[in-house]
Design a protein around this motif. Sequence first.
Motif, PDB file in Angstrom:
ATOM      1  N   ILE B  72      75.250  79.140  46.526  1.00  0.00           N
ATOM      2  CA  ILE B  72      73.911  79.222  47.094  1.00  0.00           C
ATOM      3  C   ILE B  72      73.415  80.662  47.062  1.00  0.00           C
ATOM      4  N   PRO B  73      72.293  80.905  46.372  1.00  0.00           N
ATOM      5  CA  PRO B  73      71.789  82.275  46.248  1.00  0.00           C
ATOM      6  C   PRO B  73      71.431  82.858  47.623  1.00  0.00           C
ATOM      7  N   ASP B  74      71.530  84.171  47.711  1.00  0.00           N
ATOM      8  CA  ASP B  74      71.321  84.849  48.991  1.00  0.00           C
ATOM      9  C   ASP B  74      69.901  84.760  49.512  1.00  0.00           C
ATOM     10  N   ASP B  75      68.945  85.101  48.642  1.00  0.00           N
ATOM     11  CA  ASP B  75      67.586  85.150  49.184  1.00  0.00           C
ATOM     12  C   ASP B  75      66.797  83.938  48.738  1.00  0.00           C
ATOM     13  N   LEU B  76      67.322  82.802  49.142  1.00  0.00           N
ATOM     14  CA  LEU B  76      66.663  81.543  48.830  1.00  0.00           C
ATOM     15  C   LEU B  76      66.565  80.733  50.121  1.00  0.00           C
ATOM     16  N   ALA B  77      65.410  80.105  50.327  1.00  0.00           N
ATOM     17  CA  ALA B  77      65.257  79.261  51.507  1.00  0.00           C
ATOM     18  C   ALA B  77      64.754  77.899  51.071  1.00  0.00           C
ATOM     19  N   VAL B  78      65.045  76.904  51.869  1.00  0.00           N
ATOM     20  CA  VAL B  78      64.610  75.547  51.546  1.00  0.00           C
ATOM     21  C   VAL B  78      63.875  74.969  52.750  1.00  0.00           C
ATOM     22  N   VAL B  79      62.748  74.308  52.470  1.00  0.00           N
ATOM     23  CA  VAL B  79      62.091  73.496  53.489  1.00  0.00           C
ATOM     24  C   VAL B  79      62.325  72.050  53.086  1.00  0.00           C
ATOM     25  N   PHE B  80      63.103  71.328  53.922  1.00  0.00           N
ATOM     26  CA  PHE B  80      63.441  69.951  53.585  1.00  0.00           C
ATOM     27  C   PHE B  80      62.357  68.995  54.061  1.00  0.00           C
TER      28      PHE B  80
END
Lengths: 263, 260, 274
Positions: B72-80
């Motif tokens: 999982i990349p460090d500066d990645l965010a997910v909105v589920f």
Amino acid sequence: MSGRALLRNRVVCGALGVATLLLLAEAAGRAGLFGQDTLPLTSTIVARTVELAGDEEFLTDVAATMTAWSLGLLLTVAVTVPLGLLLGSLPKVEATVRPLIEFLRPIPSVALIPLAILLFPDRLDLKIAVIFYASCWPILINTMYGLRDVDPVAKETLRSFGFGPLAVLWRVSLPSTAPFIATGVRLAGGIALILAVSAELLAGGSDGIGAYVIEASSSPDGLEFIIAATVWAGILGVVTNSLFIGAERRLFRWHTARAGVAA
Amino acid sequence: MLEISNLTHTYGSGPSAHTALGGIDLRVAEGELVCIVGPSGSGKSTLLRSIAGLLRPTGGRITLDGTPVAQIPDDLAVVFQDYSRSLFPWMSVADNVSLPLRRKGQSRKQRTRSAAEALEQVGLASAGSKYPWELSGGMQQRVSIARALAYRPSLLLMDEPFGSVDAQTREDLEDLTLLVRGLHNMTILLITHDIDESVYVGDRVVVLSKAPARVVGDLRVDLPGPRDQINTREHSDFVRLRGEVGRLVRGVRPSQPSAL
Amino acid sequence: MKSPAHAAPRSTPSSPGFLTRLWPILLVLVLWEVVTRVAANGFFPPPSTIVVRMREMWLTGPAAHLWLSDAALDNFPPSLARLFTGWILAGIVGVVFGLLLGRSVVLARFVDPLVHFGRAIPPPMLLPLLIPLMSIGTPMQLTTIVFGVVWPVLLNTVEGARYVDRQHVETARVFGFTRGQRLWRVILPSATPKIFAGLRLSLSLALILMVVSELVGSTNGIGFQLRESERAFDPPGLWGSLVVLGLLGYVLNLAFFTVERRVLSWHRAAKQTT
């Protein structure tokens, strides 16, 4: 296919786990890690456990415990299930009786054994009586709860076809409550075994696993036999419990499939 | 910044195997907001989960800023999509937003400040001490967006983010997305099955086919800004693009509409 | 570990109108009094006699001791100490090992039969086994209680820790939670409803085992006093001890229920909104 492989794997793993524990205990015993030589070696216990399987006296005692267990459980089911169904279908009566149940249920069942000792001269009656008191609660509560969970649409469907209340009870309410009752009976089964053994330990008497253990404790090498008897009590518990679970799975496949209920 | 080449993924093996991705190629430039649309069951979520590193694809390559995505990349965010299961019900809203910031090495004070700021940006300045389940669905999804914003990711993935809210809330959240994308220099990848939404929100719309999914269309959206729920949707370009995307999603050849 | 101890559906002692629903109990008490007086059976003393006997046994002390008699001070505190120490120890052991087994499928596979076996042993069987090993006293009783009540907590924790919502797990992964954060902030909280169900079962079981261990091998405690009353052929005293144990069970239930409601408020609320 892969599921079967996994199952085999599971069995192998479980056997390995048991074997490791036994070997460790044996090694620790031989190394004298348990302090004095009070605790028998694992190998001795295993030998005694196997021995007990052919010991007529012990088998008679097991039979006596299981007789009290099954009679007590049968009586409880015969009385409590109809009672639960009755209370479950009469909400007003249930509301009245509820506080009584709430006060009676928390009484630790084993505390009744001394009273039962005074009341019942016969040991079998005594065991059945305390088993009844202890195991009626899970069955009663589960029956009432299950009855409340019956799909009202299913009931109304039958009623709209002109069926009477008894037919509705028999064809809809009882079948859909059955899985809950079964769960209650399984829980009660575990409790009943605890009560049977406790009663035998406390009341003395001449038969039952508890009585066997008390007798064994007076002989010098009794501890070996006590532990072996305890192992058998555990095995009995495992076997009865898995029989219940197996029966539930077989009988109520529709239930678990429909609701995904962890029975 | 994001490069995907010949990405394939197959679930299971043997006769029951299901190929969700059949060779996807996609490049996303920094700062772009790309919407990915496709019919349901087209492997959109598989694609997103592969980019997020939540799933190891069976074939192909994903690189983020030149480095291959292995975990999982460090500066990645997910909105589920399912906000009720993505926010933690046992933590307050502010805790939900600030907890991930520990990884960024921020002090407690900084975290509290960042969380409050992000909550203000999504219009929930006073909800910090509440619990997620005390908020409406749309507000809960705002909290997830705030959590992603506070995290300052360079890439934000949104998986059907507005799929579980009513139409009015959906429009509000679409506008919120357009608003916050300008705040930080984020690249956003938004997955949706709603054709109108993809055109309204995106700079670019990428259309996937049914499984095994491939890219069957890649359209640039040039609508006059700022976008607005009423006027933009009446704009002739919007109507044209919507039709084009719709035909692509239904599998109609793109040459036919242009012939009309 | 497919079938954890299943929580019996619980009733709500604190539901509205509870006090007004108490009249059936009063009615039963009055009936009980009348019937026992008429029947005059020594084993079933009327409630009034039991109350008098209870007062005599436990409430004849000096005011400085809250009127508690020596018998009360000698027997109640040790019982309660055993009960709570045993229950708390079992709770800690159960949760720690439950988390371990719930998160490690391989470990669970190895230990599974042992857990099933341990759970199936009727705990009172341990008493004759432990008495020669540890002799009569609190350590032996604590061992019995811990061994007997650890299983519901263990099995429920395993279940709770194993089935954490996938979306929660993925959120934690995406936002790069550390192992500790994952355990403390995600896995443990989402397992708490199950853990509490286990703790509730364990509490009533702990009371039972406290009584058994005191009946069999003890020199003080409520169970010990119960046994003494039986041996002294003192039915009112025996019933008095029963009443105290019943009240204790009731109060424990109620207290646990209140705490659980508080701690798990998020759980109920979150369940209602989805």
